[in-house]
Design a protein around this motif. Structure first.
Motif, mmCIF file in Angstrom:
data_model
loop_
_atom_site.group_PDB
_atom_site.id
_atom_site.type_symbol
_atom_site.label_atom_id
_atom_site.label_comp_id
_atom_site.label_asym_id
_atom_site.label_seq_id
_atom_site.Cartn_x
_atom_site.Cartn_y
_atom_site.Cartn_z
ATOM 1 N N LEU A 180 -11.646 0.991 4.627
ATOM 2 C CA LEU A 180 -11.970 -0.592 4.268
ATOM 3 C C LEU A 180 -12.186 -1.484 5.320
ATOM 4 N N GLY A 181 -11.593 -0.812 6.651
ATOM 5 C CA GLY A 181 -11.819 -1.559 7.952
ATOM 6 C C GLY A 181 -11.095 -2.860 7.871
ATOM 7 N N LEU A 182 -9.839 -2.902 7.205
ATOM 8 C CA LEU A 182 -9.111 -4.285 7.170
ATOM 9 C C LEU A 182 -8.201 -4.570 8.264
ATOM 10 N N PRO A 183 -7.952 -5.597 8.646
ATOM 11 C CA PRO A 183 -7.121 -5.780 9.811
ATOM 12 C C PRO A 183 -5.500 -5.829 9.835
ATOM 13 N N HIS A 184 -4.966 -5.350 8.704
ATOM 14 C CA HIS A 184 -3.499 -5.176 8.779
ATOM 15 C C HIS A 184 -3.141 -4.176 7.538
ATOM 16 N N TYR A 185 -2.318 -3.362 7.705
ATOM 17 C CA TYR A 185 -1.718 -2.602 6.812
ATOM 18 C C TYR A 185 -0.269 -2.483 6.936
ATOM 19 N N SER A 186 0.519 -2.504 5.652
ATOM 20 C CA SER A 186 2.009 -2.121 5.595
ATOM 21 C C SER A 186 2.162 -1.118 4.689
ATOM 22 N N SER A 187 3.120 -0.209 5.130
ATOM 23 C CA SER A 187 3.339 1.130 4.329
ATOM 24 C C SER A 187 4.823 1.299 4.395
ATOM 25 N N TYR A 188 5.278 1.558 3.263
ATOM 26 C CA TYR A 188 6.898 1.482 2.983
ATOM 27 C C TYR A 188 7.268 2.972 2.356
ATOM 28 N N SER A 189 8.294 3.634 2.465
ATOM 29 C CA SER A 189 8.679 4.667 1.837
ATOM 30 C C SER A 189 9.424 4.211 0.400
ATOM 31 N N LEU A 190 9.492 4.738 -0.612
ATOM 32 C CA LEU A 190 9.874 4.570 -2.072
ATOM 33 C C LEU A 190 11.317 4.271 -1.593
ATOM 34 N N GLN A 191 11.937 3.219 -1.897
ATOM 35 C CA GLN A 191 13.619 3.324 -2.145
ATOM 36 C C GLN A 191 13.946 3.137 -3.541
#
Length: 382
Positions: A180-191
């Motif tokens: 997608l070429g977006l400027p920001h990504y957040s990624s979290y593990s499932l809690q």
């Protein structure tokens, strides 16, 4: 000086199986009452004075679950108390399929310039298991609307460590997200949090996450693929192209002050942390009556402030500044933590260079164990 605000909108059209945030099924009448109470809370705290701000973050829940008229009411009340015309990072959370072009145009009109987009995975089967009410096609349809309304600062949320999720499935999600070429990504593990659908299933033995080693492999894959694509890690769970780091989230990790408005919202004011009432009817009643719907206020003493400076600052890839710590607290990090620093360096979990103490890539895998080393024993302060 407080120049950041988090504003919580707790309504959703569907409750996700993993979510432990303060949330309620959308009801138009309850939403109207909530907005009236929220306005009184904001005005009580800051007045209607166009207060200058650096960041505003409207989260949930799903803020865009509000009707068009309610969304406009929310944006107006924010604009009456905060100077949204000044340069600032103004973020709204949104979920695929939860808004239309008319709502996006309204956000744009009122100065919103950043979207935090809850994608989670590019996999319809996993989306269904998560209790999400969108599918992958909705993501692409929404992104076209963002582009049409000239929202170019878009962050995507991704999840890993999900029940039934494999390493290859997560790689596919990363690959599709990066395309997608977006400027920001957040990624979290499932809690797996109490009072969620997943928690109840887990307690009954009907839900199983990937083993710890597999989850660590997913995280290492995430770091590697983001970096190769020119989206650089600046915090344990966050990645951005240069200049697109989330200023609002950096407020948290820099241990700076911020308002927290809305049901269940947390705030950090000089010398204290505030926690608002969660139950919707109780929050609404107290906020309407007093404008101060706090469940409790927790004093933050010098010791806790120093500990939090380390816990939060070490989440950043850049780490904690030795000079900043000295200026803020009148103590050096080495005077408080010399033994702990030696131990963590031997473990190759932290590194020290250019006036900063930071986690190593290996240390990011053991963050909680590292943070525990920075609890201060009382005798060190005597």
């Amino acid at each position: 000086m407080i120049t950041s605000a988090y504003i919580h909108i707790p309504f959703c059209h569907q409750i996700c199986h993993y979510c432990d945030f303060t949330k309620f099924f959308y009801n138009p009448e309850l939403a109207d009452q909530y907005l009236e109470a929220l306005e009184n809370e904001i005005v009580t705290a800051v007045g209607k004075q166009k207060k200058p701000m650096k960041t505003i973050f409207v989260g949930g829940g799903t803020p865009t679950a509000l009707s068009y008229e309610q969304l406009e009411r929310l944006l107006k009340m924010i604009a009456e108390s905060f100077d949204v015309d000044a340069p600032l990072e103004y973020t709204f959370e949104a979920n695929p399929g939860e808004f239309d072009e008319k709502k996006l145009a309204l956000l744009k009109e009122y100065g919103v310039n950043r979207i935090s987009f809850g994608v989670q995975v590019f996999d319809d089967e996993l989306l269904e298991k998560l209790g999400r009410n969108h599918r992958v096609q909705d993501v692409y349809d929404s992104l076209r609307l963002f582009e049409k309304q000239q929202f170019d600062n878009v962050s995507v949320d991704l999840m890993y460590g999900l029940p039934g999720q494999t390493y290859d499935q997560f790689k596919k999600t990363i690959d599709e997200a990066l395309q997608l070429g977006l400027p920001h990504y957040s990624s979290y593990s499932l809690q797996i949090e109490p009072k969620t659908v997943f928690y109840l299933r887990h307690k009954k033995g009907k839900l199983h996450k990937p083993v710890e080693e597999e989850e660590a492999n997913m995280y290492e894959l995430l770091m590697s693929e983001m970096n190769k694509s020119g989206v650089y890690q600046y915090e344990i769970s966050n990645f951005a192209k240069p200049g697109y780091e989330s200023k609002h989230n950096l407020t948290y990790w820099n241990n700076d002050y911020y308002y927290g408005f809305g049901a269940g919202a947390h705030g950090y004011l000089p010398g204290e942390r505030t926690v608002n009432i969660k139950p919707l009817n109780q929050y609404t009643k107290k906020a309407k009556e007093t404008g101060v719907p706090q469940l409790y206020v927790e004093p933050v003493h010098h010791k806790e402030e120093m500990e939090e400076q380390m816990f939060l600052g070490l989440r950043k890839v850049k780490g904690v500044s030795l000079d900043e710590f000295q200026r803020r607290f009148g103590r050096s990090i080495h005077s408080l933590y010399s033994g702990e620093l030696d131990y963590l360096k031997r473990k190759n979990w932290i590194t020290e260079a250019e006036d900063h103490i930071a986690l190593t890539p290996q240390g990011r895998l053991f963050g909680n164990e590292v943070f525990a080393q920075f609890l201060i024993e009382d005798e060190k302060l005597q």
